[in-house]
Design a protein around this motif. Structure first.
Motif, mmCIF file in Angstrom:
data_model
loop_
_atom_site.group_PDB
_atom_site.id
_atom_site.type_symbol
_atom_site.label_atom_id
_atom_site.label_comp_id
_atom_site.label_asym_id
_atom_site.label_seq_id
_atom_site.Cartn_x
_atom_site.Cartn_y
_atom_site.Cartn_z
ATOM 1 N N GLY A 79 0.820 -1.205 0.000
ATOM 2 C CA GLY A 79 0.000 0.000 0.000
ATOM 3 C C GLY A 79 0.855 1.257 0.000
ATOM 4 N N PHE A 80 1.934 1.198 0.753
ATOM 5 C CA PHE A 80 2.890 2.295 0.838
ATOM 6 C C PHE A 80 3.398 2.618 -0.574
ATOM 7 C CE2 PHE A 80 6.964 3.625 3.378
ATOM 8 C CZ PHE A 80 6.764 4.929 2.975
ATOM 9 N N ALA A 81 3.842 1.572 -1.271
ATOM 10 C CA ALA A 81 4.353 1.758 -2.626
ATOM 11 C C ALA A 81 3.277 2.390 -3.515
ATOM 12 C CB ALA A 81 4.789 0.416 -3.204
ATOM 13 N N HIS A 82 2.069 1.888 -3.361
ATOM 14 C CA HIS A 82 0.974 2.360 -4.195
ATOM 15 C C HIS A 82 0.696 3.844 -3.939
ATOM 16 C CE1 HIS A 82 -2.541 1.926 -6.662
ATOM 17 N NE2 HIS A 82 -3.311 2.454 -5.724
ATOM 18 N N VAL A 83 0.704 4.236 -2.684
ATOM 19 C CA VAL A 83 0.398 5.624 -2.340
ATOM 20 C C VAL A 83 1.477 6.562 -2.866
ATOM 21 C CG1 VAL A 83 0.153 7.245 -0.425
ATOM 22 C CG2 VAL A 83 -1.018 5.048 -0.361
ATOM 23 N N ILE A 84 2.732 6.111 -2.808
ATOM 24 C CA ILE A 84 3.822 6.952 -3.333
ATOM 25 C C ILE A 84 3.588 7.226 -4.816
ATOM 26 C CG2 ILE A 84 6.281 6.987 -3.881
ATOM 27 C CD1 ILE A 84 6.823 5.535 -1.313
ATOM 28 N N VAL A 85 3.220 6.173 -5.539
ATOM 29 C CA VAL A 85 2.966 6.337 -6.971
ATOM 30 C C VAL A 85 1.783 7.276 -7.189
ATOM 31 C CG1 VAL A 85 2.271 5.142 -9.082
ATOM 32 C CG2 VAL A 85 3.935 4.093 -7.551
ATOM 33 N N LEU A 86 0.761 7.076 -6.365
ATOM 34 C CA LEU A 86 -0.453 7.881 -6.507
ATOM 35 C C LEU A 86 -0.162 9.365 -6.260
ATOM 36 C CD1 LEU A 86 -3.261 6.773 -7.127
ATOM 37 C CD2 LEU A 86 -3.824 7.142 -4.733
ATOM 38 N N GLU A 87 0.615 9.600 -5.194
ATOM 39 C CA GLU A 87 0.955 10.987 -4.869
ATOM 40 C C GLU A 87 1.749 11.612 -6.010
ATOM 41 O OE1 GLU A 87 3.643 13.997 -4.147
ATOM 42 O OE2 GLU A 87 4.411 11.944 -3.978
ATOM 43 N N ALA A 88 2.676 10.828 -6.556
ATOM 44 C CA ALA A 88 3.470 11.328 -7.670
ATOM 45 C C ALA A 88 2.557 11.675 -8.835
ATOM 46 C CB ALA A 88 4.505 10.277 -8.086
ATOM 47 N N GLY A 89 1.601 10.808 -9.072
ATOM 48 C CA GLY A 89 0.660 11.036 -10.165
ATOM 49 C C GLY A 89 -0.122 12.316 -9.965
ATOM 50 N N LEU A 90 -0.625 12.509 -8.753
ATOM 51 C CA LEU A 90 -1.413 13.707 -8.462
ATOM 52 C C LEU A 90 -0.559 14.958 -8.584
ATOM 53 C CD1 LEU A 90 -3.566 12.525 -5.414
ATOM 54 C CD2 LEU A 90 -4.252 12.761 -7.807
ATOM 55 N N SER A 91 0.666 14.887 -8.042
ATOM 56 C CA SER A 91 1.546 16.044 -8.108
ATOM 57 C C SER A 91 1.928 16.332 -9.551
ATOM 58 C CB SER A 91 2.813 15.793 -7.277
ATOM 59 O OG SER A 91 2.450 15.568 -5.943
ATOM 60 N N TYR A 92 2.114 15.254 -10.313
ATOM 61 C CA TYR A 92 2.435 15.412 -11.725
ATOM 62 C C TYR A 92 1.318 16.165 -12.430
ATOM 63 C CZ TYR A 92 3.639 14.080 -16.512
ATOM 64 O OH TYR A 92 3.949 14.094 -17.830
ATOM 65 N N LEU A 93 0.081 15.832 -12.040
ATOM 66 C CA LEU A 93 -1.062 16.513 -12.643
ATOM 67 C C LEU A 93 -1.239 17.928 -12.093
ATOM 68 C CD1 LEU A 93 -3.654 13.599 -12.630
ATOM 69 C CD2 LEU A 93 -2.408 14.513 -14.591
ATOM 70 N N GLY A 94 -0.398 18.257 -11.098
ATOM 71 C CA GLY A 94 -0.471 19.598 -10.558
ATOM 72 C C GLY A 94 -1.513 19.761 -9.473
ATOM 73 N N ILE A 95 -2.127 18.654 -9.034
ATOM 74 C CA ILE A 95 -3.128 18.783 -7.982
ATOM 75 C C ILE A 95 -2.649 18.134 -6.693
ATOM 76 C CG2 ILE A 95 -5.160 19.057 -9.426
ATOM 77 C CD1 ILE A 95 -5.549 16.106 -9.427
ATOM 78 N N GLY A 96 -1.383 17.766 -6.651
ATOM 79 C CA GLY A 96 -0.834 17.161 -5.435
ATOM 80 C C GLY A 96 -0.076 18.199 -4.649
ATOM 81 N N VAL A 97 1.178 17.910 -4.433
ATOM 82 C CA VAL A 97 2.012 18.821 -3.655
ATOM 83 C C VAL A 97 2.281 20.089 -4.471
ATOM 84 C CG1 VAL A 97 4.247 19.091 -2.544
ATOM 85 C CG2 VAL A 97 3.059 16.882 -2.466
ATOM 86 N N PRO A 98 1.948 21.264 -3.900
ATOM 87 C CA PRO A 98 2.096 22.507 -4.668
ATOM 88 C C PRO A 98 3.542 22.990 -4.705
ATOM 89 C CG PRO A 98 1.186 22.958 -2.486
ATOM 90 C CD PRO A 98 1.376 21.467 -2.556
ATOM 91 N N GLN A 99 3.918 23.652 -5.793
ATOM 92 C CA GLN A 99 5.210 24.321 -5.904
ATOM 93 C C GLN A 99 5.255 25.478 -4.903
ATOM 94 O OE1 GLN A 99 7.812 23.666 -7.783
ATOM 95 N NE2 GLN A 99 7.093 22.415 -9.500
ATOM 96 N N PRO A 100 6.350 25.902 -4.415
ATOM 97 C CA PRO A 100 7.691 25.453 -4.779
ATOM 98 C C PRO A 100 8.143 24.222 -3.989
ATOM 99 C CG PRO A 100 7.874 27.234 -3.231
ATOM 100 C CD PRO A 100 6.403 27.013 -3.437
ATOM 101 N N LEU A 101 7.260 23.677 -3.126
ATOM 102 C CA LEU A 101 7.651 22.467 -2.396
ATOM 103 C C LEU A 101 8.020 21.382 -3.396
ATOM 104 C CD1 LEU A 101 4.948 22.258 0.414
ATOM 105 C CD2 LEU A 101 7.388 22.775 0.663
ATOM 106 N N ALA A 102 8.979 20.528 -2.985
ATOM 107 C CA ALA A 102 9.410 19.474 -3.901
ATOM 108 C C ALA A 102 8.822 18.136 -3.496
ATOM 109 C CB ALA A 102 10.932 19.375 -3.893
ATOM 110 N N SER A 103 8.199 17.463 -4.429
ATOM 111 C CA SER A 103 7.887 16.038 -4.249
ATOM 112 C C SER A 103 8.324 15.370 -5.536
ATOM 113 C CB SER A 103 6.403 15.826 -3.987
ATOM 114 O OG SER A 103 5.695 15.702 -5.197
ATOM 115 N N TRP A 104 8.523 14.033 -5.490
ATOM 116 C CA TRP A 104 9.044 13.369 -6.694
ATOM 117 C C TRP A 104 8.124 13.641 -7.889
ATOM 118 C CZ3 TRP A 104 10.299 8.202 -3.801
ATOM 119 C CH2 TRP A 104 11.466 8.394 -3.060
ATOM 120 N N GLY A 105 6.837 13.660 -7.612
ATOM 121 C CA GLY A 105 5.870 13.856 -8.692
ATOM 122 C C GLY A 105 6.024 15.218 -9.363
#
Lengths: 343, 354, 275
Positions: free
Chosen positions: C203-229
């Motif tokens: 589940g941990f692995a899955h959530v990391i991917v999911l978060e990356a996906g959301l951040s990639y779409l710009g709706i996850g972690v906001p800039q200028p903060l850094a997340s892998w996504g």
């Protein structure tokens, strides 16, 4: 004597595990005659099921049939023939019936299709022709209303019916040899009686050879004409069935017979074979039964006993053959003397 | 059957399992696993219970201990009504009533050491603590033929016979008076089976234990039991002293069962009563005598399909549920009224005898 | 008897070492990272630099050091993953165990409710949430991932509890007088560990991917903060030119996910072998 149907010579099947080499079948030789019902009896871990699986080369890694083993069947050595050749034998010339009829059947196909599958693989019959033949074969096994039952799924059938389906599957190609590995162990006693009757009947009707593998001496006595007793990966005794039950020679066979409660024989205590079967990675030197044997002496620890000739067709892997008077002087077995807990 | 001297007295025990279906698991039917079962067990006695899979023998054993809640009936243990006990009362009575299971694998918690498994009862019932508990565990291990140093190991490190010994030690830990032995040797090899049977007999003598010994193997039951109850489709169909049951089985089902046991003697080519078909589903019990669809009694007739046969004495202490084996309380007139055409007649085929 | 342990397989050790590096890196990010991850020292001269000794992972269009951003990204990505998994495992185990223990009608109702939850796609919920926030605050993101991630685990746990409840050793415990609490604590939970631990790592692995996906779409972690996504996203517009920008956080993501999945598998095997 006529040529045997199956001749197993020095079969060794070892499992190469991280805990060491498990010599589960360790130099087993025997013949099965045409139309013969041969029994192999022994307890868990004696190698009887591995022997059965080895005949059809159904051994999975880390298990391996060691070089030098021969399984001569209809002029071919099954131990070395190609994968394609052995597939042509499986389910066709030699078929197998397993202990657990539920897990041997695929839950998502109806039983008719599963029985028919055998003929489709080996004869390339059309789906319809194979199904018709499956229904005929199911009828042979005494399944009532086989045409309707063939359309049912394994879970809709009782344990006894499932075992009949497996027998039908084994019979589809009119094999020369059926290997039945504990075919009635999972069944109730009244159903067991039905299935044993059926196997006997089919064997005499089609002159099929049957290799009956079981832990139950009663089943052996009632169905087979010749018996092989296995212990610790070896054949320890081989005899016509009457001879074995009248006068078992090997102390293990003797112990097994006395350990079994029997209806009509009143005894206060059952005789036990003390101790446990040694680990297949670590068979004892000399006689493998020595520690549990009430007759063993120093020769048994030194020399691995050969199969001594005891009578007509009766051999035993026990040094008592050369010093029979020792049987009159039993002693507590080594495992008891050393105070090792029995299991 | 009287209450005099009985340690355990079971009367009209029933257990029905609901059949549930649909989105919210509504009950649509019931499996009558145990159907009006009554018997007594005297102190120090072993009552064998035999029958084939699905006959209700295991459910009966578990219901008596209330490991499964019975649907109806009375269970008196030393005069106490077990069914009326509240949680704490039940916990107390479980010191006296124990169980040994069939499957040496699933009956031991794989995440507990052998020591912890055996110690659990001591802790719960405050029988011993600390080093006293350790000593008791060692003593129990010794008593069942294991070594004290085995206590730190896990169940998967043991063979089937050894695991069964662990289960026995667990049951013994609370010093019970009564043990339900639920097929304790069925999963074991013949030679190991003999060791465990002998152990159970030794323990019975030493601790004056009372056993209800459930098995499908008639030869094992004959060896260990004083009296034997034969169950078929949730009912006791025959109950007799072991010796009488094997000498003179009167219920046609028992006869078939006995004749089906393979004889370890190739010289005996015995006859066999082959029962037709399979056991009917306990969810759809046949009316009248539950055995009538497969019965081979020559006097079987329509009356058998209408009248539920009472478990009645055919001889001293020998109870049989068959209206066609004389003597019977169900008179011939009553049977005729129910459509009976063949009067009761004594039937004991040679195939049923040893 | 020789026992298979988690450690006896080299792949386990590789996985554990990888994860340890990530965790330590994340934990001590201020020490490990050579630069401030959000600092834009020279937006003209230092932008879009390929990997070099000074900037091993290169710099981005804002002249930020990619290595530092990946290290701090690990902090966020793995932190979010860890907390969200903690929430979903807790919820899943509690709900599943309750349902399984209750059995009967309660169980049936709880399972139908679960079916209803499972029928709602995560994405739909997310869109609903985005109607309220433009970009999700990190706590909301964690809660969102946690609260939507426990359904299948609770199913599994319930199934296990139902099976364990009927197992003979639980019956034996009841026979010896154990009460409900004791049965849950000493007999049920220890036998659920394997399922829980395996589900948690996967589940941990899955959530990391999911978060990356959301951040990639710009709706996850906001800039200028850094997340892998969102680092990957920074480079996404110019993958051929600024390959280092997406490659390194991508590799980090991949390594973390593979390590977690491997570990989960190994733990499963080990628990099975001691049955």
């Amino acid at each position: 004597m006529t040529e045997p149907l199956l001749s197993i010579q020095d079969l060794r099947t070892y499992f190469h595990t991280s805990a060491g080499v498990a010599r589960s079948v360790d130099g087993v030789s025997f013949d099965v005659g045409a139309g013969e019902m041969l029994g192999i009896v022994g307890e868990s871990g004696c190698g009887k099921s591995v022997t059965a699986l080895s005949i059809l080369r159904l051994i999975q890694p880390p298990g391996r049939i060691e070089p030098g083993s021969h399984i001569i069947f209809e002029g071919k050595d099954l131990a070395t023939v190609s994968e394609e050749d052995i597939r042509g034998v499986r389910g066709n010339r030699i078929s197998m019936i397993f202990q657990e009829p539920m897990s041997a059947l695929n839950p998502v196909f109806n039983v008719g299709d599963q029985v028919a599958e055998v003929a489709r693989i080996h004869e390339g019959l059309s789906k319809k022709a194979a199904f018709a033949r499956a229904v005929e074969t199911l009828a042979l096994t005494g399944i009532p209303a086989p045409a309707e039952r063939a359309k049912e799924y394994p879970h809709q059938l009782s344990g006894g019916m499932r075992q009949r389906v497996l027998i039908a599957m084994a019979l589809m190609m009119k094999p020369a040899l059926i290997i039945a590995d504990e075919p009635t162990t999972a069944l109730d006693v009244t159903i067991q009686a039905q299935i044993l009757d059926l196997l006997r009947d089919l064997q005499s009707r089609f002159n099929t050879s049957v290799l009956m593998i079981t832990h139950d001496l009663g089943v052996i006595a009632e169905t087979t004409s010749r018996v092989i007793v296995m212990y610790a990966g070896e054949v320890v005794e081989e005899s016509p069935v009457e001879g074995l039950f009248a006068a078992a020679h090997h102390p293990y066979t003797e112990g097994l017979m006395h350990a079994m409660p029997q209806i009509g024989h009143e005894r206060d205590r059952l005789n036990v074979i003390p101790g446990t079967v040694p680990a297949p990675t670590d068979w004892p030197h000399g006689c493998r039964f020595r520690d549990r044997c009430p007759y063993s002496w120093e020769l048994c620890g030194r020399d691995h006993p050969p199969l001594y000739q005891i009578g007509v067709g009766h051999v035993s892997r026990c040094h008592l053959a050369i010093e029979p008077e020792r049987r009159n002087h039993p002693h507590p077995p080594l495992v008891v003397q050393q105070g090792v807990a029995v299991a | 059957m009287s209450d005099n001297g009985a340690l355990l007295s079971v009367k009209n025990l029933r257990k029905e399992f609901p059949i549930r279906k649909g989105l919210l698991s509504r009950q649509v039917g019931a499996v009558k696993a145990v159907n009006d079962v009554s018997f007594d067990i005297a102190r120090g006695e072993t009552l064998g219970v035999v029958g084939e899979s699905g006959c209700g023998k295991t459910t009966a054993g578990r219901s008596i201990l209330r490991l499964i809640e019975p649907t109806a009936g009375e269970i008196l243990f030393e005069g106490k009504d077990v069914r009326a006990l509240d949680t704490s009362g039940l916990r107390a009575v479980r010191r006296d009533m124990q169980i040994i299971f069939q499957d040496p694998v699933s009956s031991l918690n794989p995440r507990m050491t052998v020591g912890a498994i055996i110690r659990e009862g001591l802790t719960i019932h405050k029988l011993a603590e600390g080093s006293a508990a350790d000593a008791r565990v060692s003593q129990l291990l010794d008593e069942v033929g294991l070594r004290p140093e085995h206590r730190t190991r896990y169940p998967h490190e043991f063979s089937g016979g050894q695991r069964q010994r662990i289960g026995i030690a667990r049951a013994l830990s609370v010093e019970p008076k009564f043990i339900v032995c639920d097929e304790p040797v069925s999963a074991l090899d013949v030679s190991v089976q003999a060791q465990v049977i002998n152990l159970l007999q030794d323990l019975q003598r030493e601790h004056n234990l009372t056993y209800m010994f459930i098995a499908h193997d008639l030869s094992v039951v004959q060896h260990i039991a004083d009296r034997v109850a034969v169950m078929y489709l949730g009912r006791i169909v025959e109950l007799a002293p072991a010796e009488a049951l094997y000498r003179e089985p009167l219920m046609p089902y028992t006869q078939a069962l006995l004749s089906a046991v393979p004889v370890a003697n190739p010289a005996v080519k015995k006859q066999r009563i082959i029962l037709q078909g399979d056991v009917p589903s306990p969810a759809k019990l046949p009316p009248g005598c539950v055995f009538h669809p497969r019965c081979h009694h020559p006097a079987k007739d329509v009356a058998c399909t209408k009248i539920i046969p009472p478990l009645e004495a055919k001889a001293e202490g020998h109870f049989v549920a068959c209206i066609k084996q004389p003597p019977t309380q169900v008179s011939w007139e009553q049977q005729q009224q129910a459509g009976g055409t063949k009067p009761p007649e004594r039937y004991l085929p040679t195939a049923a005898l040893r | 008897m020789k026992r298979t342990t988690v450690w006896s397989r080299p792949s386990t050790r590789v996985a554990v070492v990888t994860l340890a590096i990530f965790f330590l890196g994340a934990l001590f990010a201020p020490v490990v990272a050579p630069y401030n991850p959000t600092a834009q020292p020279d937006i003209v001269a230092l932008k879009d630099l390929p990997p070099s000794v000074a900037h091993p992972f290169g710099t981005d269009p804002y002249s930020r050091d990619v290595l530092s951003r990946v290290v701090y990204g690990a902090r966020l990505s793995m932190g979010i993953g860890f907390l969200a998994t903690l929430i979903s495992v807790t919820l899943g185990v509690a709900y599943g165990a309750m349902s399984g223990l209750a059995g009967g009608f309660v169980d049936a109702v709880m399972m139908r409710v679960l079916d209803a939850f499972m029928a709602i796609p995560r994405l739909l919920l997310l869109i609903a949430l985005l109607a309220a926030w433009h970009s999700l605050p990190i706590t909301t993101l964690i809660l969102f991932l946690g609260f939507t991630g426990w359904f299948s685990l609770s199913r599994i746990v319930r199934g296990q509890v139902l099976a364990l409840k009927e197992s003979e050793f639980v019956m034996a415990a009841r026979a010896i007088g154990a009460n409900r609490g004791r049965i849950v604590v000493t007999h049920l939970l220890p036998n659920l560990y394997s399922v829980i631990v395996v589900a948690a790592t996967l589940g941990f692995a899955h959530v990391i991917v999911l978060e990356a996906g959301l951040s990639y779409l710009g709706i996850g972690v906001p800039q200028p903060l850094a997340s892998w996504g969102n680092i990957i996203q920074d480079g996404a517009e110019n993958v051929s030119g600024l390959w280092w920008l997406s490659l390194f956080p991508g590799l980090a993501l991949l390594a973390a996910v593979i390590a977690l999945n491997t570990l989960g598998e190994r733990i499963r095997e080990t628990f099975q072998s001691t049955r």
